[in-house]
Design a protein around this motif. Sequence first.
Motif, PDB file in Angstrom:
ATOM      1  N   SER A  73       0.827  -1.214   0.000  1.00  0.00           N
ATOM      2  CA  SER A  73       0.000   0.000   0.000  1.00  0.00           C
ATOM      3  C   SER A  73       0.856   1.256   0.000  1.00  0.00           C
ATOM      4  O   SER A  73       1.989   1.265   0.499  1.00  0.00           O
ATOM      5  CB  SER A  73      -0.927   0.018   1.225  1.00  0.00           C
ATOM      6  OG  SER A  73      -1.951  -0.940   1.097  1.00  0.00           O
ATOM      7  N   GLU A  74       0.307   2.309  -0.544  1.00  0.00           N
ATOM      8  CA  GLU A  74       0.996   3.597  -0.569  1.00  0.00           C
ATOM      9  C   GLU A  74       0.934   4.251   0.810  1.00  0.00           C
ATOM     10  O   GLU A  74       0.211   3.806   1.696  1.00  0.00           O
ATOM     11  CB  GLU A  74       0.342   4.514  -1.601  1.00  0.00           C
ATOM     12  CG  GLU A  74       0.482   4.057  -3.038  1.00  0.00           C
ATOM     13  CD  GLU A  74      -0.198   4.991  -4.021  1.00  0.00           C
ATOM     14  OE1 GLU A  74       0.062   4.870  -5.229  1.00  0.00           O
ATOM     15  OE2 GLU A  74      -0.993   5.849  -3.569  1.00  0.00           O
ATOM     16  N   GLY A  75       1.677   5.356   0.942  1.00  0.00           N
ATOM     17  CA  GLY A  75       1.646   6.141   2.166  1.00  0.00           C
ATOM     18  C   GLY A  75       2.837   5.876   3.064  1.00  0.00           C
ATOM     19  O   GLY A  75       3.613   4.949   2.848  1.00  0.00           O
ATOM     20  N   ASP A  76       2.982   6.713   4.084  1.00  0.00           N
ATOM     21  CA  ASP A  76       4.087   6.636   5.034  1.00  0.00           C
ATOM     22  C   ASP A  76       3.545   6.139   6.375  1.00  0.00           C
ATOM     23  O   ASP A  76       2.679   6.781   6.977  1.00  0.00           O
ATOM     24  CB  ASP A  76       4.723   8.022   5.197  1.00  0.00           C
ATOM     25  CG  ASP A  76       5.984   8.002   6.049  1.00  0.00           C
ATOM     26  OD1 ASP A  76       6.227   6.988   6.737  1.00  0.00           O
ATOM     27  OD2 ASP A  76       6.723   9.000   6.036  1.00  0.00           O
ATOM     28  N   PHE A  77       4.062   5.011   6.849  1.00  0.00           N
ATOM     29  CA  PHE A  77       3.596   4.459   8.114  1.00  0.00           C
ATOM     30  C   PHE A  77       3.720   5.478   9.248  1.00  0.00           C
ATOM     31  O   PHE A  77       2.870   5.526  10.144  1.00  0.00           O
ATOM     32  CB  PHE A  77       4.386   3.191   8.456  1.00  0.00           C
ATOM     33  CG  PHE A  77       4.064   2.644   9.817  1.00  0.00           C
ATOM     34  CD1 PHE A  77       2.951   1.839  10.011  1.00  0.00           C
ATOM     35  CD2 PHE A  77       4.868   2.948  10.918  1.00  0.00           C
ATOM     36  CE1 PHE A  77       2.629   1.343  11.273  1.00  0.00           C
ATOM     37  CE2 PHE A  77       4.561   2.459  12.181  1.00  0.00           C
ATOM     38  CZ  PHE A  77       3.445   1.655  12.360  1.00  0.00           C
ATOM     39  N   ALA A  78       4.765   6.285   9.218  1.00  0.00           N
ATOM     40  CA  ALA A  78       4.993   7.253  10.295  1.00  0.00           C
ATOM     41  C   ALA A  78       3.868   8.268  10.418  1.00  0.00           C
ATOM     42  O   ALA A  78       3.693   8.873  11.478  1.00  0.00           O
ATOM     43  CB  ALA A  78       6.324   7.982  10.074  1.00  0.00           C
ATOM     44  N   ASP A  79       3.101   8.458   9.356  1.00  0.00           N
ATOM     45  CA  ASP A  79       2.002   9.424   9.376  1.00  0.00           C
ATOM     46  C   ASP A  79       0.677   8.783   9.769  1.00  0.00           C
ATOM     47  O   ASP A  79      -0.360   9.451   9.778  1.00  0.00           O
ATOM     48  CB  ASP A  79       1.860  10.093   8.006  1.00  0.00           C
ATOM     49  CG  ASP A  79       3.062  10.962   7.670  1.00  0.00           C
ATOM     50  OD1 ASP A  79       3.684  11.501   8.602  1.00  0.00           O
ATOM     51  OD2 ASP A  79       3.389  11.081   6.467  1.00  0.00           O
ATOM     52  N   THR A  80       0.694   7.496  10.075  1.00  0.00           N
ATOM     53  CA  THR A  80      -0.550   6.793  10.398  1.00  0.00           C
ATOM     54  C   THR A  80      -0.721   6.660  11.910  1.00  0.00           C
ATOM     55  O   THR A  80       0.200   6.905  12.687  1.00  0.00           O
ATOM     56  CB  THR A  80      -0.584   5.389   9.763  1.00  0.00           C
ATOM     57  OG1 THR A  80       0.407   4.553  10.386  1.00  0.00           O
ATOM     58  CG2 THR A  80      -0.321   5.475   8.275  1.00  0.00           C
ATOM     59  N   HIS A 172       2.089  12.000  17.497  1.00  0.00           N
ATOM     60  CA  HIS A 172       0.649  11.992  17.211  1.00  0.00           C
ATOM     61  C   HIS A 172       0.067  10.585  17.334  1.00  0.00           C
ATOM     62  O   HIS A 172      -1.124  10.429  17.622  1.00  0.00           O
ATOM     63  CB  HIS A 172       0.363  12.563  15.816  1.00  0.00           C
ATOM     64  CG  HIS A 172       0.739  11.657  14.678  1.00  0.00           C
ATOM     65  ND1 HIS A 172      -0.074  10.642  14.230  1.00  0.00           N
ATOM     66  CD2 HIS A 172       1.838  11.611  13.898  1.00  0.00           C
ATOM     67  CE1 HIS A 172       0.504  10.016  13.228  1.00  0.00           C
ATOM     68  NE2 HIS A 172       1.676  10.573  13.011  1.00  0.00           N
ATOM     69  N   PHE A 173       0.909   9.568  17.140  1.00  0.00           N
ATOM     70  CA  PHE A 173       0.453   8.188  17.297  1.00  0.00           C
ATOM     71  C   PHE A 173       0.038   7.955  18.752  1.00  0.00           C
ATOM     72  O   PHE A 173      -1.026   7.374  19.026  1.00  0.00           O
ATOM     73  CB  PHE A 173       1.569   7.228  16.894  1.00  0.00           C
ATOM     74  CG  PHE A 173       1.166   5.769  16.871  1.00  0.00           C
ATOM     75  CD1 PHE A 173       0.753   5.172  15.693  1.00  0.00           C
ATOM     76  CD2 PHE A 173       1.193   5.003  18.028  1.00  0.00           C
ATOM     77  CE1 PHE A 173       0.373   3.829  15.665  1.00  0.00           C
ATOM     78  CE2 PHE A 173       0.819   3.669  18.018  1.00  0.00           C
ATOM     79  CZ  PHE A 173       0.405   3.083  16.838  1.00  0.00           C
ATOM     80  N   LEU A 174       0.863   8.417  19.691  1.00  0.00           N
ATOM     81  CA  LEU A 174       0.546   8.266  21.113  1.00  0.00           C
ATOM     82  C   LEU A 174      -0.677   9.094  21.489  1.00  0.00           C
ATOM     83  O   LEU A 174      -1.555   8.630  22.238  1.00  0.00           O
ATOM     84  CB  LEU A 174       1.743   8.700  21.965  1.00  0.00           C
ATOM     85  CG  LEU A 174       3.073   7.987  21.708  1.00  0.00           C
ATOM     86  CD1 LEU A 174       4.137   8.531  22.651  1.00  0.00           C
ATOM     87  CD2 LEU A 174       2.924   6.492  21.880  1.00  0.00           C
TER      88      LEU A 174
END
Length: 258
Positions: A73-80, A172-174
């Motif tokens: 999948s596309e996208g950056d895991f760090a932004d999820t 932001h994940f936390l």
Amino acid sequence: MAKRHKVEFSGGSGARLAGILEMPDQGAPRAYALFAHCFTCGKDVVSASRIARKLAGLGIAVLRFDFTGLGASEGDFADTNFSSNVRDLLCAADFLHREHHPVDLLIGHSLGGAAVLAAAGEIEEAKAIVTIAAPADPDHVIKQFACSIDTIEAQGHAEVQLAGRPFTIKKHFLEDLDSHKMGYIRELGRPLLIYHSPVDQTVSIDEAAEIYNRAMHPKSFISLDHADHLLTRREDADYVASTLAAWAEPYLRRAEDK
């Protein structure tokens, strides 16, 4: 045997998500299931692929897909974060409904199970819900990188090792995890089946007990007595699929009779 189809659809952030739709080799599916994989895993992790293929062999079509920033999948895991996973699930359910059939069964493994519980209220067509080795609250996942929490809080991000691979976790994940409390488990309004192993070293079986206690009836629990968290033994994945199909049958049949 099953027929395997590669699919793509837009996720919650607009990124293209890669999925595989496992279809029965013969005849129309008895039902359609949506499978959410474990944290930082992917649609091709052995638990997801084996369960999906076995279910397809039992007549249940299964869509499994990579969350944003993982697998193909596309996208950056760090932004999820957890909320973005829930949005991806909703997009997957919409794709399945639009292109094939409304979701009949929601299935989630580990943090994917927590995401399924969170998304279920917005996937009203789902007739039953299944969790496998899932935590009662999504913030349980913090235990996997607890030693990096101070760095994430101070610097806004940190690279952590998860299942032997590096991932960037941002603050932001936390913060997003803090915003989720699983009160909606009580509001599912549909049959729930909980799988968990008493020897799970990643998510304690106490989490299964917490989900069960919060949920309203009808609810069921099946112990995976000797299974590890990722269901790496084929017989454990096959057992989940076989018992799942048998458990779901009355609910699927009852819906058809209405």
